[in-house]
Design a protein around this motif. Structure first.
Motif, PDB file in Angstrom:
ATOM      1  N   GLU A  91       0.848  -1.179   0.000  1.00  0.00           N
ATOM      2  CA  GLU A  91       0.000   0.000   0.000  1.00  0.00           C
ATOM      3  C   GLU A  91       0.885   1.231   0.000  1.00  0.00           C
ATOM      4  O   GLU A  91       2.026   1.192   0.483  1.00  0.00           O
ATOM      5  N   GLY A 138     -10.021   2.108  -0.555  1.00  0.00           N
ATOM      6  CA  GLY A 138      -8.945   1.163  -0.310  1.00  0.00           C
ATOM      7  C   GLY A 138      -8.100   1.044  -1.564  1.00  0.00           C
ATOM      8  O   GLY A 138      -8.540   1.421  -2.659  1.00  0.00           O
ATOM      9  N   HIS A 139      -6.881   0.538  -1.428  1.00  0.00           N
ATOM     10  CA  HIS A 139      -6.031   0.387  -2.600  1.00  0.00           C
ATOM     11  C   HIS A 139      -5.006  -0.707  -2.367  1.00  0.00           C
ATOM     12  O   HIS A 139      -4.711  -1.076  -1.224  1.00  0.00           O
ATOM     13  N   LYS A 140      -4.448  -1.222  -3.469  1.00  0.00           N
ATOM     14  CA  LYS A 140      -3.380  -2.219  -3.402  1.00  0.00           C
ATOM     15  C   LYS A 140      -2.594  -2.208  -4.693  1.00  0.00           C
ATOM     16  O   LYS A 140      -3.168  -2.210  -5.786  1.00  0.00           O
TER      17      LYS A 140
END
Length: 293
Positions: A91, A138-140
């Motif tokens: 992240e 959210g993120h990835k």
């Protein structure tokens, strides 16, 4: 000094922008129509080859710095961690801009542009108002190193509100020169395989295909007029894919040889009623794989 120059360059980049707001605004009609009718939309050439190459170099720099860790998925119902073979992820943090300024700029723009574009869609196009949030997300950033790396069939949001408010998944592919022979396609289950609900759901998908055939072909999304229960898209560089987090079951097929980089953003809704909505025309797609108890 160097740090001051880097900060000035980053500030200039943020002010100049990458043009995502314009791109999304131009695609609003076909994008929202496709999502309403078949549950996903893909666009090739989203940022341009030069920007994609810059982003790829930046994420490779992040990986070379040792910032990636072995990736895992968490079983929503139990909290169990399932470790992914040959997949690493990270992240972004407060210092990511130093190594990956373009990636940070992309996140900043997408977090504003995507909710704005979808929330401004004509009334009634979606089953219920989306009210996507521009502050909760959210993120990835993930890298599959080949060697048969894959993601099994799953749904991003199985729990629904209040535990999980994700509504829209956006994936940007950072793989210039990707060779389809190396696999790594995402399989989107956008058909009901059989059963009474199949006719309505498949008819909706066919309507989307007729309305947006050129974009579907360009995105590699063949299969909308076929009898199989899914579409497959290769992880081509500079491709943007969007799909419903709570409705579209998907998997990533094994990849080989090349490193497969993806950047995923999850957009949350401030309207719980639009998530896991049984009255949505696409709910049968979820129910076919994740039936309610």
């Amino acid at each position: 000094d160097d740090e001051q120059r880097d900060l000035q360059a980053f500030t200039a980049l943020m002010e100049r922008g990458l043009g995502t707001q314009v791109q999304l605004a131009e695609m609003q009609a076909p994008m929202t129509t496709a999502l309403a009718q078949r549950g996903w939309f893909a666009c090739d050439g989203f940022l341009g080859d030069a920007a994609c190459a810059t982003l790829r170099a930046e994420v490779e720099g992040l990986r070379a710095s040792g910032l990636f860790e072995r990736s895992y998925s968490e079983v929503a119902e139990t909290g169990e961690k399932i470790w992914r073979q040959h997949v690493d992820a990270m992240e972004l943090g407060s210092q990511t801009w130093r190594t990956a300024p373009t990636l940070v700029a992309l996140v900043a723009e997408m977090m504003q542009a995507v909710p704005f574009t979808f929330n401004a869609a004509p009334a009634g196009i979606f089953a219920r108002p989306l009210r996507l949030s521009s502050s909760t997300f959210g993120h990835k950033l993930a890298c599959s190193s080949g060697e048969g790396a894959f993601y099994p069939k799953h749904l991003d949001n199985t729990l629904g509100p209040p535990m999980d408010t994700r509504k829209l998944t956006a994936i940007y592919y950072l793989n210039p020169g990707w060779d389809d022979a190396n696999g790594g396609a995402i399989r989107l289950y956008d058909r009901v395989p059989d059963g009474a609900a199949a006719a309505d759901a498949n008819a909706d998908a066919a309507d989307a295909d007729a309305a947006d055939a050129a974009d579907a072909a360009k995105a590699g999304g063949g299969g909308l007029g076929e009898t199989r229960a899914y579409s497959e898209l290769a992880p081509l560089g500079d491709r943007l894919l969007l799909f419903w987090s709570d409705l579209i079951v998907h998997e990533v097929l094994p990849s080989y040889e090349q490193h497969r980089y993806t950047f995923t953003l999850w957009f949350s809704s401030e309207n719980p009623a639009c998530i896991d909505n049984t009255s949505d025309r696409l709910y049968a797609l979820r129910e076919a794989h994740y039936p309610k108890a």
